[in-house]
Scaffold this active site. Structure first.
Site, PDB file in Angstrom:
ATOM      1  N   PRO A   2       0.820  -1.215   0.000  1.00 47.61           N
ATOM      2  CA  PRO A   2       0.000   0.000   0.000  1.00 47.61           C
ATOM      3  C   PRO A   2       0.854   1.266   0.000  1.00 47.61           C
ATOM      4  O   PRO A   2       1.889   1.329   0.656  1.00 47.61           O
ATOM      5  CB  PRO A   2      -0.817  -0.105   1.289  1.00 47.61           C
ATOM      6  CG  PRO A   2      -0.336  -1.292   2.013  1.00 47.61           C
ATOM      7  CD  PRO A   2       0.543  -2.099   1.114  1.00 47.61           C
ATOM      8  N   GLU A   3       0.406   2.249  -0.767  1.00 51.15           N
ATOM      9  CA  GLU A   3       1.158   3.499  -0.912  1.00 51.15           C
ATOM     10  C   GLU A   3       0.294   4.642  -0.360  1.00 51.15           C
ATOM     11  O   GLU A   3      -0.699   4.392   0.326  1.00 51.15           O
ATOM     12  CB  GLU A   3       1.543   3.682  -2.389  1.00 51.15           C
ATOM     13  CG  GLU A   3       2.346   2.486  -2.916  1.00 51.15           C
ATOM     14  CD  GLU A   3       2.700   2.547  -4.399  1.00 51.15           C
ATOM     15  OE1 GLU A   3       2.789   3.642  -4.954  1.00 51.15           O
ATOM     16  OE2 GLU A   3       2.877   1.464  -4.997  1.00 51.15           O
ATOM     17  N   LYS A  58       3.954   6.068   4.046  1.00 52.17           N
ATOM     18  CA  LYS A  58       3.111   4.864   4.001  1.00 52.17           C
ATOM     19  C   LYS A  58       2.756   4.379   5.409  1.00 52.17           C
ATOM     20  O   LYS A  58       2.293   3.254   5.576  1.00 52.17           O
ATOM     21  CB  LYS A  58       3.844   3.753   3.239  1.00 52.17           C
ATOM     22  CG  LYS A  58       4.218   4.134   1.810  1.00 52.17           C
ATOM     23  CD  LYS A  58       5.063   3.048   1.158  1.00 52.17           C
ATOM     24  CE  LYS A  58       5.640   3.527  -0.160  1.00 52.17           C
ATOM     25  NZ  LYS A  58       6.616   2.577  -0.729  1.00 52.17           N
ATOM     26  N   ARG A 259      13.046  -4.381 -10.048  1.00 53.63           N
ATOM     27  CA  ARG A 259      11.742  -3.729  -9.888  1.00 53.63           C
ATOM     28  C   ARG A 259      10.934  -3.924 -11.162  1.00 53.63           C
ATOM     29  O   ARG A 259      11.446  -3.727 -12.253  1.00 53.63           O
ATOM     30  CB  ARG A 259      11.911  -2.224  -9.709  1.00 53.63           C
ATOM     31  CG  ARG A 259      12.019  -1.798  -8.298  1.00 53.63           C
ATOM     32  CD  ARG A 259      12.082  -0.297  -8.210  1.00 53.63           C
ATOM     33  NE  ARG A 259      12.575   0.116  -6.925  1.00 53.63           N
ATOM     34  CZ  ARG A 259      11.862   0.085  -5.802  1.00 53.63           C
ATOM     35  NH1 ARG A 259      10.616  -0.301  -5.811  1.00 53.63           N
ATOM     36  NH2 ARG A 259      12.407   0.460  -4.663  1.00 53.63           N
TER      37      ARG A 259
END
Ligand SMILES: [Zn+2]
Length: 269
Positions: A2-3, A58, A259
């Site tokens: 979650p951001e 966050k 990434r």
């Protein structure tokens, strides 16, 4: 993970319900998720009221009585659910905080944590974080100055928490797509115009995502229709091979420095 939009969405929804409520008990099934022995944790917070809920990057900060803070970071796979024992999701709960018959369940806290700290310790812990991208003090000129000093790739820079708070893998790709800029570009190759575009895209994408409820896979409580509303309308993240909404070319799924990256070579330059 979650951001900013997901955590801010949680904060807004939880603040409506919890501020002023008294903690009546806790259950900890994974000791590593907290920072002190469970019996001490329970004794320290039971009977305390939630005074306010704040988000920084966050993290969520649950301010309770006696200037104490429960500092939450969900990391990868963590989520929150609020409800009674009957509507609890069929998932392993690591920490549970009771407010009478209602409970706040912390689920999937493998790397995530809920630490009980003094307000001063929390300040120390979060001091390295960069500016809040939706905050009033994050100006276009500050952003241009900061990104001009960077030599790394754009994606790497956007997810760096000391550069900007709260952006991760998902929204960095959404922001680059919105700005029409490839995420693997180097920051020192960007024109001033591109930097301005990026600034506006950061604010626009994060605001839209927040207003749509972010991308979390599970509602926060029974009947919550807001949480997760951004995921079906996302533009590039996890859409590898699907057509770009702007130009129709297939979205590329790529990997750089371990990434995942999603972008469109038709309309991002
Ligand atoms: Zn495109």
């Amino acid at each position: 993970m979650p951001e900013l939009p997901e955590m801010e969405n949680y904060k807004r929804l939880l603040a409506r319900t919890f501020v002023g409520k008294t903690i009546t008990g806790t259950q900890v099934s994974r000791e590593k998720s907290i920072n002190i022995p469970p019996s001490q944790f329970t004794a320290a917070i039971t009977g305390n009221r939630i005074q306010s809920i704040e988000r920084r990057a966050k993290h969520l900060l649950f301010h309770i009585d006696h200037q104490k803070v429960m500092l939450l970071h969900l990391m990868l796979g963590g989520l929150i659910y609020y409800g009674t024992e009957e509507d609890k999701p069929n998932r392993t709960v690591q920490v549970q905080i009771d407010f009478g018959p209602h409970r706040l369940f912390f689920i999937g806290l493998r790397l995530g944590y809920l630490h009980l700290l003094s307000a001063a310790d929390v300040q120390d812990k979060l001091i390295q974080l960069g500016p809040e991208p939706l905050g009033p003090y994050f100006t276009e000129q500050d952003f241009i100055n900061a990104i001009t000093a960077k030599k790394s790739r754009l994606k790497t820079t956007l997810v760096e928490q000391s550069f900007l708070s709260g952006i991760g893998n998902y929204y960095s790709d959404e922001i680059c797509w919105h700005a029409g800029i490839l995420p693997m570009r180097n920051c020192n190759d960007l024109s001033v115009e591109e930097k301005s575009k990026l600034y506006r895209s950061i604010r626009t994408v994060l605001s839209e995502a927040l207003e749509s409820g972010g991308y979390m896979e599970m509602p926060l409580y029974k009947g919550d229709t807001l949480t997760g509303g951004y995921d079906p309308i996302r533009k590039v993240y996890d859409r590898g091979g699907e057509p770009c909404f702007r130009c129709g070319r297939p979205i590329i799924k790529d990997e750089h420095s371990s990434r995942k990256l999603f972008y469109c070579t038709g309309c991002q330059t």
